[in-house]
Design a protein around this motif. Structure first.
Motif: not given
Ligand SMILES: NC(=O)c1ccc[n+]([C@@H]2O[C@H](COP(=O)([O-])OP(=O)(O)OC[C@H]3O[C@@H](n4cnc5c(N)ncnc54)[C@H](O)[C@@H]3O)[C@@H](O)[C@H]2O)c1
Ligand SMILES: O=P(O)(O)OC[C@H](O)CO
Length: 333
Positions: A188-215
């Motif tokens: 259930a929670v990973k779906n919420v975090i995947a939304l956050a990763c999508g949002m970050a990628a959608g504004v053009g942010l890169g892998q450091n940001t995505l790794a931070t959100i995942i971790t």
């Protein structure tokens, strides 16, 4: 063992294919007779899995009584927020010897119950007859037979082993786990975090940001899970970090795609269209996960930010500024 999959969306259909490939006699219930007809005649689900040939042995029905008649294993493939209403409607056809397997990855918004709790609440089934299946399982990859593993969570280890056999193929490998809470909250929670990763990628942010959100998303999941009674090791496994990584990284994820559209500045309605009308569970579960965290007194800043973007009109850049403006703290608390 006779199985029935209730719900012919992308994952329900894929799981029905897995069961048939595993040698388990299986039928599938589709709400719309036209879809059941397409599965029976063209051996394809054109609405959710176009181009994927389904086994001829998979029989589809649109009549609930016919679907549930004589079923030993009832696999629940409808979205989280509709599970209760569906179970209520199906109740006259449910028996005391059926095993329920939940596929849904969400927390009910009206009650903050996990899906296994909703099943117990509506059917009165004891924990031994309630299982969940959860892991890094993007439907389109599993449907074409790409190797993947998953977790079957059930308080009754013996029943989990029986289900493991029923779902095992040469491309789909279920592990067992008696920690149902961990399996469910991981999903259930990973779906919420995947939304956050999508949002970050959608504004053009890169892998450091995505790794931070995942971790940090994993840290949030573990904090909440442990408070709710889960084993942290489950959340370090397939139903936790495994699913989190697959969903946050894949453009196939509806949650990530939904978040990406919001990050690009699209409206909720436009984001919904980007997922082709399929369910992005995190949009509703961000509210129930946040409510559950409040109940346990657990800090879930990413979930809170996703909730504010999805439901309170916060923009993605504002959410990022809010997260980075929080007080400084040690990594491990
Ligand atoms: N698609 C995946 O890759 C995947 C993988 C693992 C788990 N899941 C989980 O499985 C669950 C189902 O997802 P899906 O991918 O099959 O969704 P989907 O959007 O592809 O299909 C949902 C299905 O439920 C039906 N449905 C929708 N609302 C309904 C209602 N009110 N009553 C009855 N039926 C209803 C739809 O007609 C459709 O058949 C979700 O909780 C999802 O998180 C999905
Ligand atoms: O497409 P999503 O975002 O619902 O994710 C699908 C699965 O849950 C991945 O394991």
């Amino acid at each position: 063992m006779q199985a029935v999959v209730m719900g012919a969306g992308s994952w329900g259909t894929t799981v029905a294919k897995v069961l048939v490939d595993a040698g388990t006699p299986t039928r599938i219930w589709a709400r719309r007779p036209a879809l059941a007809e397409a599965i029976n005649t063209a051996h394809e689900n054109p609405d959710y899995l176009a181009g994927i040939i389904l086994p001829a042995a998979l029989h589809a029905v649109s009549d609930v009584a016919e679907a549930l008649d004589g079923a030993d294993v009832v696999v629940l493939g409808v979205p989280s927020q509709s599970l209760r209403a569906n179970l209520e409607a199906w109740k006259p056809h449910l028996t005391d010897d059926m095993t329920f397997v939940s596929l849904a990855k969400g927390v009910e918004t009206s009650t903050v119950m996990r899906m296994s709790e909703v099943i117990a609440d509506v059917t009165g089934a004891p924990p031994e007859r309630i299982a969940v299946l959860s892991g890094p399982n993007l439907a389109k990859e599993v449907a074409v037979g790409q190797p993947a593993a998953t977790v079957i969570g059930c308080a009754d280890e013996r029943r989990a082993v029986d289900l493991q056999e029923a779902f095992s193929t040469n491309y789909f490998r279920p592990y067992t786990n008696t920690d149902v809470i961990g399996c469910e909250l991981g999903g259930a929670v990973k779906n919420v975090i995947a939304l956050a990763c999508g949002m970050a990628a959608g504004v053009g942010l890169g892998q450091n940001t995505l790794a931070t959100i995942i971790t940090r998303g994993l840290a949030e999941t573990i904090r909440l899970g442990v408070a709710a009674g889960a084993d942290a090791q489950t959340l370090a496994g397939l139903a936790g970090v495994g699913d989190l990584v697959a969903t946050c990284a894949s453009p196939l994820s509806r949650n990530r795609t939904f978040g990406f559209a919001l990050g690009e500045g699209k409206t909720l309605e436009e984001a919904q269209a980007a997922t082709n009308g399929q369910v992005a569970e995190g949009v509703k579960s961000c509210s129930s996960v946040r409510a559950l965290a409040e109940q346990y007194g657990v800090d879930v800043p990413l979930t809170d930010a996703v909730h504010q973007v999805c439901h309170d009109g916060l923009s993605v850049p504002e959410a990022i500024a809010m997260l980075l403006g929080r007080s400084r703290k040690p990594e491990i608390r």
